[in-house]
Design a protein around this motif. Structure first.
Motif, mmCIF file in Angstrom:
data_model
loop_
_atom_site.group_PDB
_atom_site.id
_atom_site.type_symbol
_atom_site.label_atom_id
_atom_site.label_comp_id
_atom_site.label_asym_id
_atom_site.label_seq_id
_atom_site.Cartn_x
_atom_site.Cartn_y
_atom_site.Cartn_z
ATOM 1 N N ASP A 1 0.907 -1.268 0.047
ATOM 2 C CA ASP A 1 0.087 -0.062 -0.078
ATOM 3 C C ASP A 1 0.882 1.157 0.019
ATOM 4 O O ASP A 1 0.203 2.270 0.251
ATOM 5 C CB ASP A 1 -0.919 0.102 1.361
ATOM 6 N N GLY A 2 2.077 1.168 -0.402
ATOM 7 C CA GLY A 2 3.117 2.301 -0.431
ATOM 8 C C GLY A 2 3.681 2.385 0.818
ATOM 9 O O GLY A 2 4.802 3.228 1.077
ATOM 10 N N ARG A 3 3.445 1.581 2.198
ATOM 11 C CA ARG A 3 4.060 1.735 3.356
ATOM 12 C C ARG A 3 4.036 0.239 4.088
ATOM 13 O O ARG A 3 5.325 -0.182 4.363
ATOM 14 C CB ARG A 3 3.433 2.605 4.317
ATOM 15 N N SER A 4 3.076 -0.551 3.752
ATOM 16 C CA SER A 4 3.150 -1.729 4.245
ATOM 17 C C SER A 4 2.707 -2.911 3.266
ATOM 18 O O SER A 4 2.354 -2.758 2.378
ATOM 19 C CB SER A 4 1.914 -1.891 5.284
ATOM 20 N N ARG A 5 3.286 -3.978 3.847
ATOM 21 C CA ARG A 5 3.119 -5.326 2.792
ATOM 22 C C ARG A 5 1.449 -5.842 3.409
ATOM 23 O O ARG A 5 1.534 -6.147 4.463
ATOM 24 C CB ARG A 5 4.167 -6.415 2.896
ATOM 25 N N TRP A 6 0.939 -6.524 2.612
ATOM 26 C CA TRP A 6 -0.348 -7.110 3.140
ATOM 27 C C TRP A 6 -0.384 -8.562 2.380
ATOM 28 O O TRP A 6 -0.229 -8.750 1.048
ATOM 29 C CB TRP A 6 -1.291 -6.494 2.453
ATOM 30 N N ASN A 7 -0.067 -9.696 3.265
ATOM 31 C CA ASN A 7 -0.060 -10.921 2.855
ATOM 32 C C ASN A 7 -1.458 -11.650 2.886
ATOM 33 O O ASN A 7 -1.956 -11.887 4.225
ATOM 34 C CB ASN A 7 1.003 -11.629 3.760
ATOM 35 N N LEU A 8 -1.875 -12.390 1.767
ATOM 36 C CA LEU A 8 -3.196 -12.752 2.231
ATOM 37 C C LEU A 8 -3.093 -14.324 1.754
ATOM 38 O O LEU A 8 -2.228 -14.794 0.708
ATOM 39 C CB LEU A 8 -4.051 -12.415 0.925
ATOM 40 N N ARG A 9 -3.598 -15.280 2.221
ATOM 41 C CA ARG A 9 -3.417 -16.545 2.213
ATOM 42 C C ARG A 9 -4.746 -17.172 1.980
ATOM 43 O O ARG A 9 -5.915 -17.054 2.859
ATOM 44 C CB ARG A 9 -2.870 -17.322 3.472
ATOM 45 N N PHE A 10 -4.985 -18.013 0.854
ATOM 46 C CA PHE A 10 -6.118 -18.657 0.406
ATOM 47 C C PHE A 10 -5.864 -20.266 0.454
ATOM 48 O O PHE A 10 -4.723 -20.701 0.478
ATOM 49 C CB PHE A 10 -6.299 -18.468 -1.195
ATOM 50 N N GLU A 11 -7.248 -20.814 0.901
ATOM 51 C CA GLU A 11 -6.996 -22.348 0.766
ATOM 52 C C GLU A 11 -8.213 -22.586 0.087
ATOM 53 O O GLU A 11 -9.616 -22.238 0.327
ATOM 54 C CB GLU A 11 -7.361 -22.759 2.127
ATOM 55 N N ASP A 12 -8.040 -23.295 -0.933
ATOM 56 C CA ASP A 12 -9.147 -23.825 -1.871
ATOM 57 C C ASP A 12 -9.749 -22.339 -2.481
ATOM 58 O O ASP A 12 -11.206 -22.771 -2.382
ATOM 59 C CB ASP A 12 -10.127 -24.894 -1.157
ATOM 60 N N GLY A 13 -9.260 -21.735 -2.671
ATOM 61 C CA GLY A 13 -9.610 -20.205 -3.492
ATOM 62 C C GLY A 13 -10.205 -19.379 -2.651
ATOM 63 O O GLY A 13 -10.829 -18.291 -2.945
ATOM 64 N N ILE A 14 -10.593 -19.429 -1.053
ATOM 65 C CA ILE A 14 -11.147 -18.693 -0.214
ATOM 66 C C ILE A 14 -10.032 -18.131 0.552
ATOM 67 O O ILE A 14 -9.108 -18.770 1.166
ATOM 68 C CB ILE A 14 -12.002 -19.563 0.840
ATOM 69 N N LEU A 15 -10.159 -16.874 0.957
ATOM 70 C CA LEU A 15 -9.117 -16.137 1.967
ATOM 71 C C LEU A 15 -9.434 -16.620 3.462
ATOM 72 O O LEU A 15 -10.427 -16.538 3.876
ATOM 73 C CB LEU A 15 -9.386 -14.797 1.924
ATOM 74 N N GLN A 16 -8.262 -17.208 3.705
ATOM 75 C CA GLN A 16 -8.236 -17.631 5.119
ATOM 76 C C GLN A 16 -7.587 -16.482 6.171
ATOM 77 O O GLN A 16 -8.094 -16.675 7.175
ATOM 78 C CB GLN A 16 -7.437 -18.946 4.983
ATOM 79 N N SER A 17 -6.369 -15.865 5.756
ATOM 80 C CA SER A 17 -5.875 -14.949 6.424
ATOM 81 C C SER A 17 -5.340 -13.659 5.843
ATOM 82 O O SER A 17 -5.033 -13.891 4.561
ATOM 83 C CB SER A 17 -4.477 -15.558 7.372
ATOM 84 N N LYS A 18 -5.469 -12.635 6.414
ATOM 85 C CA LYS A 18 -4.910 -11.215 5.999
ATOM 86 C C LYS A 18 -3.945 -10.567 7.112
ATOM 87 O O LYS A 18 -4.589 -10.337 8.158
ATOM 88 C CB LYS A 18 -6.058 -10.583 5.723
#
Lengths: 361, 310
Positions: A114-131
Motif C-alpha cells: 500500500d506504499g508503506r506496508s505489505r499485505w499478505n493474503l493466504r487462500f485455501e481452495d480459493g477462499i481467503l483464510q488470513s490477511k
C-alpha cells in the motif's frame, strides 16, 4: 612535584599512547566489532528502500485492501485489489489432517503493497483464510531490535572484547613488543603512567564504540518514516541517545579498568577474558550482593529500552540474558565509578611492582 | 645535594629459580665504569636494577642518593640506553628523542632545542627526520644514546653502547663518555670488547654467575691477583745477559727472549722485587730502554678471573 605537572604528564602520555591505540594492527578487529551492527542495519535499510521504490509504482490504495474480507474468493480479491506484487501457488497439493480424514488443499499466497506496508493474503481452495499487514519498516520494532543489539552485542560482546584488546595491550602488548621500558624510563610516577595509558584507552574505546553505536542508531533511523522520526526526536529521542551513549561510555570505563588491571596481573589474556565473560553473563542469576561486582549490572540499568526476549526462548538463555535487578541511574553511575576506582587502585599497586624482564642477559 | 655514588648494598635478584645477581655490594664512584662478564653473568640485571626496571629481592640500591623505586626523581638524573629499541613504530629519530623530553616535562621549545643538541652530539642530525625503523644497527645505537643524554643526566647507564658503531663514531662516543666523566658524572657501561674497556674505563667491575669477581681500577685489580705471575715486557740491547741476571732471582718464574733478541717477556711472583732487581741490573751497566706491564689489561684480568670464554 606539583599536581598540575602530573596532570600535564598524564595528558602527554595519553596523547602519545592514543596514536598507538588507534593505529595499532592489534586494534583493527576492534573497529570491525564496533561497526558490524551498523553494516547489518545499513543492509536492512537499503533492502527496505529498494523494495519500497520497486513496489511504489504497483501500490494498491489502502482502502481497497482494507475492504478485503476473510472468506472472499480469489476472483473477488483480484477484482477488488488488482494484480498482486507477489502471487505464489503451491506446486502440487498438500495434505491436511482434519480430524482423522486426510484432505488435499490448494494453497495460494498473494502480497500487496500500500506504499508503506505489505499485505499478505493466504487462500485455501480459493477462499481467503488470513490477511496480515506489516510495515516494510517498523520503527518501534527496529528500536527494539537496536535495544537488543546494544545490550546483547555491544555491551556483552563488542565493548567487552574491544576493551579486552585495547586495555590489556596497554602494558602487556608493550611488554611483548619490548617497548615498555621506554615509558618506565621517563621521570613520571608509575601511577601517572597508568593514568595516562588508561585515559588513552578510554578515549579510544569511547570514540570507537560510542561512534559505532551512534552510527548504528543513525542508520537504524535513516530509512524510517520522517514523521515518526520527528515525533521520536520531539519526545524521548535525545534522552535515548544520551543514555545509550552513557551506557557505552560507562561500559568502557568499567571494562577498561578491569582489563587494564588484568593486563598488569596476568600474562595470558584468555584466562581473565573467559572468567570475566562468564561472571558478567551469569550476573542476572547471582545474589544481589554479587551482582554489584559486575559492570553489566550497572550499565544495563542505564539502557532506555529493554531488550526483546522471545517468550518461547530456552530457559537458560532467558536466565543468562535477564537483567539484574536495576538500580537507579544515579546509583548505577556512582556504583560503576566506585568499582572502577577500586580496580584502578589495585592496578596502581600492581604497576608499582611491575618489572621489565624481556629475558635474562 | 645528592650523594655522588651508586651504591649496591647486599643486593640479590632472582628470576624465579634463576639467579640474576647474588649479594652484590658495590660503591661506584663518578667516572667511567665498565661492567665486564660473559653472557648471562648479570650485567644487564645490574643495569636494570639501577634504572628501576627490576627491583632487588634483597638489599638496597641507591643512585646518587635516590631510590630506583622513585622514577619521578631518578629519571631526571639518569639516562639509560638499553639493548632494546623502544621507539614506537613509524616514529622518526627526532620525535623519538623529543618524546622522551616532553614526557620529562620540558616545554616544546626547550625539548626541541635539547633534541637538536643531543642529535648533533651523536652525529644523527641528518638522519633525524627519517623513521627509526629504517636505521642501521649503528644508527639505532646512536639514537638510543641521544635519547639517554638529551636531558643531561648525572648518571648514564649504557648497555653495550659501542656495538655496531664505525671507528670514527666509536671514537667520538668514547670522547662523549669522557666529557661526561670529566664533569663528575657517572658513566656505567657494559661491554664485551675488552680492548675498549681498557681504553675508556676509570674502573671495572668483573661479574660472573651473578657475583662480583673484582672491582676497581684495572691496575689495582691486577695487583690483587696473586695466583698468576705478573708479566712485564722489557726492551733492551743485551736481552740474553739481562735474562740470565734476572733468572738468579727467586721470584722470577719464566723468561722468554723475543725473536729480535732485543726484548724479554718476564713473569714474576713479586712486582716489587722485580722492580728492585731490574733497577740494580740497569745500574750495573745493562741499560734497559723500557719496561711495560704485559698483563695489566682487561684481557688478562678476564682470563685470570673468569676464564677464556667471553
Amino acid at each position: 612535584m606539583i599536581t598540575g605537572a602530573r596532570v600535564n604528564q598524564t595528558w602527554t602520555i595519553a596523547r602519545l599512547q592514543l596514536t598507538r591505540v588507534f593505529f595499532s594492527k592489534r586494534s583493527f578487529w576492534v573497529y570491525l566489532l564496533a561497526l558490524f551492527p551498523s553494516v547489518i542495519f545499513f543492509g536492512h535499510g537499503i533492502e527496505s528502500k529498494i523494495r519500497s521504490d520497486r513496489w511504489a509504482s504497483r501500490a494498491t490504495p489502502i482502502a481497497k485492501l482494507e475492504a478485503i474480507r476473510i472468506g472472499d474468493s480469489e476472483e473477488e480479491v483480484l477484482q477488488r485489489a488488482g494484480f498482486p506484487i507477489n502471487d505464489h501457488r503451491n506446486e502440487g497439493r498438500r495434505r491436511r489432517v482434519r480430524g482423522r480424514e486426510e484432505q488435499e488443499v490448494d494453497r495460494r499466497y498473494m502480497m500487496y503493497f500500500d506504499g508503506r506496508s505489505r499485505w499478505n493474503l493466504r487462500f485455501e481452495d480459493g477462499i481467503l483464510q488470513s490477511k496480515m499487514s506489516r510495515p516494510l519498516l517498523n520503527f518501534e520494532e527496529d528500536r527494539q531490535v537496536f535495544a537488543g543489539v546494544f545490550q546483547y552485542f555491544y555491551l556483552r560482546l563488542a565493548i567487552f572484547f574491544g576493551c579486552l584488546g585495547i586495555f590489556m595491550n596497554l602494558f602487556r602488548g608493550e611488554m611483548l613488543d619490548k617497548t615498555l621500558h621506554f615509558w618506565f624510563l621517563v621521570p613520571a610516577r608509575r601511577e601517572v603512567l597508568l593514568a595516562g595509558k588508561y585515559l588513552a584507552g578510554l578515549i579510544a574505546s569511547i570514540l570507537i564504540f560510542g561512534t559505532g553505536a551512534a552510527l548504528c542508531f543513525g542508520i537504524m533511523i535513516w530509512p524510517q518514516d520522517a514523521a515518526e522520526v520527528s515525533a521520536f526526536w520531539q519526545s524521548y529521542g535525545a534522552s535515548h541517545m544520551f543514555w545509550y551513549a552513557a551506557a557505552a561510555a560507562l561500559a568502557c570505563v568499567g571494562y577498561g579498568s578491569v582489563f587494564l588491571a588484568a593486563g598488569l596481573l596476568l600474562r595470558n589474556p584468555i584466562i581473565p577474558a573467559v572468567t570475566i565473560l562468564f561472571w558478567e553473563n551469569i550476573n542476572g542469576v547471582l545474589p544481589a550482593a554479587l551482582q554489584k561486582l559486575s559492570v553489566l549490572y550497572y550499565v544495563q540499568s542505564l539502557c532506555p529500552v529493554p531488550p526483546p526476549m522471545e517468550a518461547d526462548a530456552p530457559l537458560l538463555i532467558k536466565l543468562l540474558a535477564s537483567p539484574a535487578e536495576p538500580p537507579s541511574a544515579a546509583f548505577a553511575i556512582l556504583g560503576l565509578l566506585g568499582v572502577t576506582v577500586l580496580v584502578l587502585w589495585a592496578a596502581s599497586r600492581a604497576v608499582r611492582r611491575l618489572e621489565i624482564n624481556y629475558g635474562i642477559d | 645535594m645528592s650523594a655522588p655514588e651508586v651504591v649496591f648494598d647486599e643486593v640479590s635478584k632472582f628470576y624465579g629459580e634463576v639467579l640474576g645477581v647474588n649479594r652484590v655490594t658495590l660503591r661506584i664512584p663518578p667516572g667511567i665504569t665498565s661492567l665486564v662478564g660473559p653472557n648471562g653473568s648479570g650485567k644487564t640485571t645490574l643495569m636494570n636494577l639501577m634504572a628501576g626496571l627490576i627491583y632487588a629481592d634483597r638489599g638496597v640500591v641507591t643512585m646518587r642518593g635516590l631510590s630506583p623505586r622513585d622514577p619521578e626523581n631518578l629519571m631526571r638524573i639518569l639516562g639509560y640506553a638499553t639493548q632494546y629499541d623502544a621507539a614506537p613504530r613509524g616514529v622518526t629519530g627526532f620525535d623519538f628523542v623529543m618524546t622522551g623530553l616532553l614526557l620529562a616535562g620540558f616545554s616544546a621549545s626547550e625539548a626541541s632545542q635539547r633534541t637538536q643538541r643531543a642529535l648533533e652530539r651523536v652525529r644523527m642530525t641528518e638522519a633525524a627526520p627519517r623513521k627509526v625503523a629504517s636505521y642501521s644497527k649503528g644508527m639505532r645505537q646512536r639514537i638510543r644514546l641521544a635519547q639517554a643524554i638529551a636531558h643531561d643526566p648525572e648518571v648514564l647507564v649504557l648497555d653495550e653502547p659501542l656495538n655496531g658503531l664505525d671507528p670514527l663514531v666509536r671514537a667520538e662516543t668514547i670522547a662523549l663518555f669522557r666529557e661526561f666523566s670529566a664533569l663528575g658524572r657517572h658513566v656505567i657501561l657494559s661491554s664485551h670488547v675488552l680492548q675498549e674497556v681498557d681504553i675508556i674505563s676509570d674502573q671495572v667491575i668483573l661479574i660472573a654467575n651473578g657475583m662480583i669477581i673484582a672491582e676497581g681500577e684495572i691496575r689495582s685489580v691486577r695487583e690483587e691477583i696473586h695466583e698468576h705471575p705478573s708479566q712485564f715486557l722489557i726492551r733492551c740491547r743485551d736481552a740474553a745477559r739481562i735474562a740470565s741476571l734476572l733468572f738468579e732471582q727467586d721470584h722470577i718464574t719464566q723468561i722468554q727472549i723475543q725473536d729480535d733478541r732485543l726484548g724479554l717477556l718476564v713473569m714474576t711472583r713479586s712486582r716489587r722485587e722485580f722492580s728492585r732487581a731490574l733497577t740494580r741490573i740497569s745500574l750495573s751497566g745493562h741499560p734497559v730502554e723500557s719496561v711495560v706491564p704485559a698483563d695489566e689489561n682487561m684481557g688478562a684480568l678476564y682470563e685470570y678471573l673468569i676464564g677464556g670464554d667471553r
